[in-house]
Design a protein around this motif. Sequence first.
Motif, PDB file in Angstrom:
ATOM      1  N   GLY A 158      28.191  -7.829 -16.698  1.00 28.36           N
ATOM      2  CA  GLY A 158      28.306  -7.658 -15.259  1.00 28.36           C
ATOM      3  C   GLY A 158      29.730  -7.904 -14.785  1.00 28.36           C
ATOM      4  O   GLY A 158      30.639  -8.170 -15.571  1.00 28.36           O
ATOM      5  N   GLU A 159      29.902  -7.823 -13.462  1.00 32.35           N
ATOM      6  CA  GLU A 159      31.248  -7.927 -12.893  1.00 32.35           C
ATOM      7  C   GLU A 159      31.626  -9.361 -12.534  1.00 32.35           C
ATOM      8  O   GLU A 159      32.799  -9.656 -12.344  1.00 32.35           O
ATOM      9  N   HIS A 160      30.651 -10.242 -12.419  1.00 35.09           N
ATOM     10  CA  HIS A 160      30.937 -11.612 -12.020  1.00 35.09           C
ATOM     11  C   HIS A 160      31.189 -12.492 -13.241  1.00 35.09           C
ATOM     12  O   HIS A 160      30.866 -12.129 -14.375  1.00 35.09           O
ATOM     13  N   GLU A 161      31.751 -13.656 -12.990  1.00 34.03           N
ATOM     14  CA  GLU A 161      32.129 -14.564 -14.080  1.00 34.03           C
ATOM     15  C   GLU A 161      30.944 -14.921 -14.966  1.00 34.03           C
ATOM     16  O   GLU A 161      31.032 -14.860 -16.199  1.00 34.03           O
ATOM     17  N   HIS A 162      29.815 -15.261 -14.354  1.00 36.86           N
ATOM     18  CA  HIS A 162      28.663 -15.689 -15.136  1.00 36.86           C
ATOM     19  C   HIS A 162      27.941 -14.521 -15.798  1.00 36.86           C
ATOM     20  O   HIS A 162      27.111 -14.735 -16.680  1.00 36.86           O
ATOM     21  N   ASP A 163      28.240 -13.282 -15.354  1.00 32.41           N
ATOM     22  CA  ASP A 163      27.585 -12.101 -15.925  1.00 32.41           C
ATOM     23  C   ASP A 163      28.387 -11.486 -17.062  1.00 32.41           C
ATOM     24  O   ASP A 163      27.950 -10.506 -17.657  1.00 32.41           O
ATOM     25  N   SER A 164      29.556 -12.032 -17.359  1.00 29.84           N
ATOM     26  CA  SER A 164      30.494 -11.344 -18.249  1.00 29.84           C
ATOM     27  C   SER A 164      30.079 -11.368 -19.712  1.00 29.84           C
ATOM     28  O   SER A 164      30.543 -10.549 -20.498  1.00 29.84           O
ATOM     29  N   SER A 165      29.231 -12.308 -20.103  1.00 29.54           N
ATOM     30  CA  SER A 165      28.809 -12.403 -21.500  1.00 29.54           C
ATOM     31  C   SER A 165      27.543 -13.239 -21.586  1.00 29.54           C
ATOM     32  O   SER A 165      27.203 -13.981 -20.656  1.00 29.54           O
ATOM     33  N   VAL A 196      13.315  -5.751  -9.918  1.00 31.20           N
ATOM     34  CA  VAL A 196      13.990  -6.303 -11.089  1.00 31.20           C
ATOM     35  C   VAL A 196      14.723  -5.204 -11.847  1.00 31.20           C
ATOM     36  O   VAL A 196      15.900  -5.351 -12.211  1.00 31.20           O
ATOM     37  N   GLU A 197      14.035  -4.098 -12.115  1.00 27.97           N
ATOM     38  CA  GLU A 197      14.665  -3.006 -12.868  1.00 27.97           C
ATOM     39  C   GLU A 197      15.850  -2.415 -12.109  1.00 27.97           C
ATOM     40  O   GLU A 197      16.873  -2.066 -12.711  1.00 27.97           O
ATOM     41  N   SER A 198      15.715  -2.320 -10.797  1.00 22.91           N
ATOM     42  CA  SER A 198      16.823  -1.811  -9.983  1.00 22.91           C
ATOM     43  C   SER A 198      18.022  -2.750 -10.049  1.00 22.91           C
ATOM     44  O   SER A 198      19.169  -2.310 -10.188  1.00 22.91           O
ATOM     45  N   SER A 199      17.767  -4.052  -9.974  1.00 17.02           N
ATOM     46  CA  SER A 199      18.853  -5.036 -10.018  1.00 17.02           C
ATOM     47  C   SER A 199      19.515  -5.059 -11.390  1.00 17.02           C
ATOM     48  O   SER A 199      20.745  -5.163 -11.497  1.00 17.02           O
ATOM     49  N   LEU A 200      18.718  -4.951 -12.455  1.00 12.67           N
ATOM     50  CA  LEU A 200      19.290  -4.944 -13.802  1.00 12.67           C
ATOM     51  C   LEU A 200      20.135  -3.688 -14.020  1.00 12.67           C
ATOM     52  O   LEU A 200      21.181  -3.744 -14.677  1.00 12.67           O
ATOM     53  N   ALA A 201      19.691  -2.568 -13.472  1.00 10.81           N
ATOM     54  CA  ALA A 201      20.464  -1.333 -13.599  1.00 10.81           C
ATOM     55  C   ALA A 201      21.813  -1.458 -12.901  1.00 10.81           C
ATOM     56  O   ALA A 201      22.809  -0.861 -13.337  1.00 10.81           O
ATOM     57  N   LYS A 202      21.844  -2.247 -11.822  1.00  8.33           N
ATOM     58  CA  LYS A 202      23.104  -2.483 -11.093  1.00  8.33           C
ATOM     59  C   LYS A 202      23.852  -3.697 -11.638  1.00  8.33           C
ATOM     60  O   LYS A 202      24.867  -4.100 -11.089  1.00  8.33           O
ATOM     61  N   ARG A 203      23.306  -4.294 -12.708  1.00  4.69           N
ATOM     62  CA  ARG A 203      23.884  -5.474 -13.362  1.00  4.69           C
ATOM     63  C   ARG A 203      24.001  -6.665 -12.399  1.00  4.69           C
ATOM     64  O   ARG A 203      24.937  -7.452 -12.480  1.00  4.69           O
ATOM     65  N   SER A 204      23.019  -6.781 -11.531  1.00  6.36           N
ATOM     66  CA  SER A 204      22.931  -7.943 -10.640  1.00  6.36           C
ATOM     67  C   SER A 204      22.112  -9.015 -11.345  1.00  6.36           C
ATOM     68  O   SER A 204      20.982  -9.343 -10.954  1.00  6.36           O
ATOM     69  N   TYR A 205      22.676  -9.567 -12.400  1.00  4.47           N
ATOM     70  CA  TYR A 205      21.926 -10.435 -13.295  1.00  4.47           C
ATOM     71  C   TYR A 205      21.575 -11.783 -12.671  1.00  4.47           C
ATOM     72  O   TYR A 205      20.509 -12.341 -12.949  1.00  4.47           O
ATOM     73  N   GLN A 206      22.467 -12.330 -11.868  1.00  6.80           N
ATOM     74  CA  GLN A 206      22.207 -13.659 -11.312  1.00  6.80           C
ATOM     75  C   GLN A 206      20.988 -13.646 -10.391  1.00  6.80           C
ATOM     76  O   GLN A 206      20.210 -14.606 -10.373  1.00  6.80           O
ATOM     77  N   LEU A 207      20.817 -12.570  -9.638  1.00  5.97           N
ATOM     78  CA  LEU A 207      19.643 -12.443  -8.770  1.00  5.97           C
ATOM     79  C   LEU A 207      18.365 -12.462  -9.591  1.00  5.97           C
ATOM     80  O   LEU A 207      17.402 -13.175  -9.264  1.00  5.97           O
ATOM     81  N   GLY A 261       0.811  -1.214   0.000  1.00  3.21           N
ATOM     82  CA  GLY A 261       0.000   0.000   0.000  1.00  3.21           C
ATOM     83  C   GLY A 261       0.841   1.260   0.000  1.00  3.21           C
ATOM     84  O   GLY A 261       0.363   2.330  -0.381  1.00  3.21           O
ATOM     85  N   ALA A 262       2.103   1.148   0.413  1.00  3.96           N
ATOM     86  CA  ALA A 262       2.985   2.319   0.455  1.00  3.96           C
ATOM     87  C   ALA A 262       3.503   2.723  -0.921  1.00  3.96           C
ATOM     88  O   ALA A 262       4.059   3.811  -1.086  1.00  3.96           O
ATOM     89  N   GLY A 263       3.338   1.848  -1.916  1.00  2.00           N
ATOM     90  CA  GLY A 263       3.760   2.185  -3.272  1.00  2.00           C
ATOM     91  C   GLY A 263       5.239   2.500  -3.362  1.00  2.00           C
ATOM     92  O   GLY A 263       6.092   1.811  -2.791  1.00  2.00           O
ATOM     93  N   ALA A 264       5.566   3.589  -4.051  1.00  2.00           N
ATOM     94  CA  ALA A 264       6.964   3.955  -4.285  1.00  2.00           C
ATOM     95  C   ALA A 264       7.685   4.396  -3.017  1.00  2.00           C
ATOM     96  O   ALA A 264       8.926   4.495  -3.011  1.00  2.00           O
ATOM     97  N   LEU A 265       6.946   4.684  -1.948  1.00  2.00           N
ATOM     98  CA  LEU A 265       7.599   5.063  -0.690  1.00  2.00           C
ATOM     99  C   LEU A 265       8.356   3.884  -0.080  1.00  2.00           C
ATOM    100  O   LEU A 265       9.255   4.086   0.742  1.00  2.00           O
ATOM    101  N   PHE A 266       7.972   2.681  -0.469  1.00  2.00           N
ATOM    102  CA  PHE A 266       8.743   1.496  -0.068  1.00  2.00           C
ATOM    103  C   PHE A 266       9.913   1.394  -1.042  1.00  2.00           C
ATOM    104  O   PHE A 266       9.766   0.938  -2.162  1.00  2.00           O
ATOM    105  N   ARG A 267      11.082   1.838  -0.624  1.00  2.00           N
ATOM    106  CA  ARG A 267      12.240   1.964  -1.510  1.00  2.00           C
ATOM    107  C   ARG A 267      13.009   0.646  -1.562  1.00  2.00           C
ATOM    108  O   ARG A 267      13.606   0.226  -0.571  1.00  2.00           O
ATOM    109  N   VAL A 268      12.990   0.030  -2.726  1.00  2.00           N
ATOM    110  CA  VAL A 268      13.609  -1.288  -2.876  1.00  2.00           C
ATOM    111  C   VAL A 268      15.122  -1.231  -2.754  1.00  2.00           C
ATOM    112  O   VAL A 268      15.772  -2.259  -2.535  1.00  2.00           O
ATOM    113  N   ASP A 269      15.716  -0.039  -2.907  1.00  2.00           N
ATOM    114  CA  ASP A 269      17.177   0.093  -2.838  1.00  2.00           C
ATOM    115  C   ASP A 269      17.670   0.521  -1.459  1.00  2.00           C
ATOM    116  O   ASP A 269      18.860   0.795  -1.298  1.00  2.00           O
ATOM    117  N   GLU A 270      16.802   0.569  -0.485  1.00  2.00           N
ATOM    118  CA  GLU A 270      17.179   1.106   0.824  1.00  2.00           C
ATOM    119  C   GLU A 270      18.274   0.282   1.496  1.00  2.00           C
ATOM    120  O   GLU A 270      19.153   0.821   2.166  1.00  2.00           O
TER     121      GLU A 270
END
Length: 312
Positions: free
Chosen positions: A196-203, A159-170, A98-107
């Motif tokens: 990404g920075e990890h081995e599996h994210d490199s290509s 998901v969008e936040s993680s992709l922006a940080k290139r946290s692909y495995q998550l 119910g808090a919508g965007a006020l619940f900050r997923v990157d906190e």
Amino acid sequence: MAAVAMMPVMPVGPVHMTSSVGLLAMLEEPAQELKAHALEKLNAIVGDFWAEIAESLSDIEALYEDALFPHRQLAALVASKVYFYLGEMGDALQFALGAGALFRVDEGSEYVDTLLAKAIDNYCELHRKRTEPVAMADSEAAAEVTIDSRLSELVDRMVESSLAKRSYQLVLGLALESRRLELVERVITLCDASPGEHEHDSSTSAMLSYCSALFMTALVTRDFRKKLLALLVRVYRSQLRPDYFGMCSCLAQLTESVAVADILKSLVESGGKDELLVAFQVAFDMVENCTQSFLKALLQLLQPPAPPAPIA
């Protein structure tokens, strides 16, 4: 001249609140601005005074349920945090939605991370039920599964936040757990566009291998396994330099002996030394890992055509 006595100046430090009672009283004021101000202050101190604030949860929930109150999402956020500290994670998640965007997923706080994990678990379970329905006699149990749009929106923001940080495995893990094939493909192809920075994210090639190994150990239905393997084959084929080992492994699991035979023939007929070596390596891999029935079918397809019968 008389000496002037100097009084010592005491340093003024930050004022520490010792109670939230005053702020809670402001929630009963008629002015909306005062209620909003009180909620903002309560949101900042809820970690210290959640036990006191819990006594006024009904007032905070009433503000959230008031359609005319312009700060309903803030009231929901405060209520969510109080329920979190009370250990009521189900209610905490519902008010977080119910808090919508006020619940900050990157906190990055324990509160946010705990509720995100619960939200993802709920989302994946519901998505699996939607994509992998189980035949049931009870018509009510077999009804179409509905997913709260607020839950989907929260997961999409994560998901969008993680992709922006290139946290692909998550994100890949979430995509596989929720059976979202379009998200699986997006994550895999992004690894070439923005490695990404990890081995599996490199290509993309590395992520394809990681995905193949990851889902092989997961409990998935035969239907989803086939769809995922077909997706991986399509991505393998789109590569400028395909990983023939991975591609043929997926094709073998799909029992696509014709496709594997075509790849081996193409590699051999290309005339290149490297391609011939790859063909032999793929063939050895097939012998070690494929069933006898698949190998028999593959061998028949690779047999050279019989010479024409001599003319009498």
